[in-house]
Design a protein around this motif. Structure first.
Motif, short mmCIF file in Angstrom:
data_model
loop_
_atom_site.label_atom_id
_atom_site.label_comp_id
_atom_site.label_asym_id
_atom_site.label_seq_id
_atom_site.Cartn_x
_atom_site.Cartn_y
_atom_site.Cartn_z
N GLN A 158 -3.39 -0.09 4.81
CA GLN A 158 -4.26 -0.26 3.65
C GLN A 158 -3.93 0.78 2.59
N ASP A 159 -3.82 0.34 1.36
CA ASP A 159 -3.48 1.25 0.27
C ASP A 159 -4.55 2.33 0.12
N GLY A 160 -4.14 3.57 -0.11
CA GLY A 160 -5.08 4.67 -0.20
C GLY A 160 -5.92 4.66 -1.46
N ARG A 161 -5.49 3.97 -2.51
CA ARG A 161 -6.24 3.94 -3.77
C ARG A 161 -6.96 2.62 -3.99
N ASP A 162 -6.43 1.53 -3.44
CA ASP A 162 -7.02 0.20 -3.61
C ASP A 162 -7.17 -0.44 -2.23
N PRO A 163 -8.39 -0.43 -1.64
CA PRO A 163 -8.55 -0.96 -0.28
C PRO A 163 -8.20 -2.44 -0.16
N GLY A 164 -8.20 -3.18 -1.26
CA GLY A 164 -7.85 -4.59 -1.19
C GLY A 164 -6.38 -4.86 -1.05
N LEU A 165 -5.53 -3.85 -1.30
CA LEU A 165 -4.08 -4.00 -1.12
C LEU A 165 -3.70 -3.64 0.31
#
Length: 448
Positions: A158-165
Motif C-alpha cells: 500500500q502506498d505510504g501517501r495514498d492508501p488507495g494506491l
C-alpha cells in the motif's frame, strides 16, 4: 511419745511371712510385664499413626513417584527394646505426635499449593536472518506491506501517501516486479493459489463502489457488480463472495472471477456498513468488519455469520474504540483483532469462535505494525513499536534474533513453509525485506 509419721498406717500394712514372699514375686512379675507392654503399646500407637497417614496419602491423587517419596519419609519402625515405662516413653509419644502433625501439614501443602506449568520442551525454535532482499520502491518510500499470498510468493504493498494506491511484487524479484495494480481501492484479498486479487474500488465519478479483479502481474478491471467488500470463497480459486448494502439491509452474494452468474446467499439486518470480509479457513463462519461512518470510516464492530444456520451475531459489539484489523487462526477456532482507544492505546485481542470468549489480550507498548498467526496456530507474531514479539499458545518457544541498535522490524508475515517475512528498517531509515528461517539452536546466535 512415739513419732506417728514413722509408724505404718492401717491402709499401708505390709504383709509378712510366706504371703510377703508371694506378694513380692507377683509384684516383680507385674513390673516385668509392664516393661514388655511399654514398647508394645508404643509400637501399636506408631502403627496406627502410620496406617492413618498411608490411607490419607492414598486418597490424594499424586503421581506414583510423589506418593512413594512422601511414604518413604515416614519414620522407620523402631526395634523392640525393653525400656522402663515413664518419662522416656512420654517423650517418644510426644515426638511421634509432632512428626505426625508435620507430615499432615506437608500432605496438605502438597495438595493445595498451585502446580507450576511444565517447562517448555527443548531449547525452542530459533530463527536467524536467512536472506536480505531490496525493498520494492513503494515499500522503500514509506509504504506498507499489507498482504502476502498463500503460496508466499507475491506481495501487496500500500502506498505510504495514498492508501488507495496498491502495488504487487514478487518475492523473488521485489524491485523489478513491482507493478501498480489498483487505484481507489478499499480492500484486497488473495485467491488461495495466489493467481489473482479481488478488491472493491470507487473510481472517480462512480456513485457506488464496484467489484474488481486483479490478476497477478496485471492492472485491475471491474466485474460489473456493486459491492462494499469482497473475498474468495474458501477452497476455491473461481468463486468470490461479496456484500452489498442498502436501507439497513446487507446482502451476501456469490459470483465467479468472470463476474457472472451471481447468486444471492443471505440477507442480513445490520445497522453498520460492512467494509471487510473474511471466511474462516474451514468455511463455517464469515467474519465482517463494519463501520458506522461508511465504507472509508473506522471499523467499529465485528459480526459473525454461521454459514449453516445463517444466524448473524455481534462477535465484537461497537464500543469506544476503533478496530484496525482482524484475521482467523489456521484452525478456525479463534479470531484475532486489533483495536485502538481514544487515548491511542492499542490492544491485540483473541476470541474463541463462536462463543466470543476472550482468550488473549495483549496491551501494546507502542504502535502495532502488523501481526500474523503461525501456520500451525501455536503462536501469534506481532510488531510492537518496531520490535518483534511472539505470544506462544502451545508448543516450543520461538526465539527471534535481536535487531541492531536503532533498527525496527515491521509488517511480519509467517509463511506456510515456516519462514518469517519482515520489513527491516535500519537506523539510517533504509528499508529491506528479511527472511528469517528456523535453524539448529547450536549454530545460531543469541536471540531476543
Amino acid at each position: 511419745m512415739s513419732d506417728a509419721r514413722n509408724e505404718p498406717q492401717p491402709s499401708e500394712e505390709l504383709p509378712t511371712g510366706p504371703s510377703a514372699e508371694r506378694h513380692g514375686r507377683r509384684g516383680a512379675e507385674e513390673q516385668e510385664q509392664a516393661n514388655h507392654r511399654a514398647p508394645a503399646d508404643d509400637m501399636l500407637l506408631e502403627a496406627i499413626i502410620r496406617h492413618a497417614l498411608e490411607e490419607q496419602a492414598a486418597r490424594i491423587h499424586f503421581s506414583p513417584e510423589l506418593r512413594a517419596r512422601i511414604l518413604s519419609e515416614l519414620p522407620p519402625r523402631p526395634p523392640v527394646r525393653l525400656r522402663p515405662r515413664g518419662r522416656r516413653s512420654r517423650l517418644a509419644l510426644a515426638l511421634a505426635a509432632t512428626l505426625t502433625l508435620l507430615l499432615c501439614l506437608m500432605l496438605v501443602l502438597l495438595l493445595f499449593l498451585p502446580r507450576l506449568p511444565p517447562a517448555p520442551p527443548g531449547n525452542g525454535v530459533r530463527y536467524q536472518v536467512a536472506e536480505t532482499l531490496p525493498a520494492p520502491p513503494a515499500l522503500a518510500q514509506g509504504g506498507r506491506l499489507v498482504a502476502v499470498d498463500p503460496t508466499g510468493q507475491h506481495l501487496v504493498i500500500q502506498d505510504g501517501r495514498d492508501p488507495g494506491l496498491m502495488y504487487t511484487a514478487s518475492l523473488s524479484d521485489p524491485v523489478g516486479s513491482q507493478l501498480l495494480a489498483m487505484r481507489e481501492a478499499h480492500d484486497a484479498a488473495w485467491s488461495p493459489d495466489g493467481s489473482a486479487l479481488v478488491t472493491v474500488v470507487t473510481p472517480p465519478g462512480a456513485a457506488q463502489p464496484l467489484l474488481a479483479l486483479v490478476p497477478y502481474g496485471q492492472y485491475m478491471y471491474p466485474l460489473g457488480e456493486v459491492a462494499l467488500a469482497a473475498t474468495w470463497t474458501p477452497g476455491t480459486t473461481n468463486q468470490i463472495t461479496y456484500v452489498t448494502g442498502t436501507a439497513g439491509q446487507t446482502q451476501l452474494w456469490q459470483t465467479t472471477r468472470g463476474g457472472h452468474p451471481t447468486q444471492l446467499l443471505a440477507t442480513m439486518n445490520l445497522r453498520l456498513t460492512v467494509q471487510h470480509l473474511a471466511w474462516s479457513p474451514n468455511g463455517r463462519y464469515l467474519a465482517m468488519l463494519a463501520s458506522s461512518e461508511g465504507l472509508s470510516g473506522p471499523g467499529r464492530a465485528i459480526y459473525l455469520m454461521d454459514h449453516d444456520s445463517g444466524q448473524v451475531t455481534a462477535l465484537v459489539p461497537s464500543g469506544d474504540f476503533t478496530i484496525t484489523s482482524f484475521g482467523w487462526s489456521p484452525d478456525s477456532q479463534h479470531l484475532t483483532y486489533a483495536r485502538r482507544d481514544r487515548a491511542g492505546h492499542t490492544l491485540l485481542a483473541t476470541l474463541t469462535v463462536p462463543e466470543g470468549r476472550p482468550l488473549l489480550n495483549i496491551p501494546l507498548q507502542g504502535e502495532l505494525d502488523g501481526w500474523s498467526w503461525s501456520p500451525d496456530g501455536h503462536a501469534l507474531l506481532y510488531s510492537d513499536d518496531g520490535r518483534l514479539r511472539v505470544h506462544l499458545f502451545s508448543g516450543s518457544p520461538v526465539l527471534l534474533p535481536s535487531p541492531e541498535a536503532g533498527a525496527r522490524q515491521l509488517f511480519p508475515f509467517w509463511l506456510r513453509d515456516g519462514r518469517l517475512l519482515v520489513v527491516h528498517v535500519a537506523a539510517s531509515g533504509q528499508r529491506t525485506l528479511q527472511l528469517l528461517a528456523p535453524v539448529p539452536a547450536a549454530s545460531s546466535s543469541p536471540a531476543a
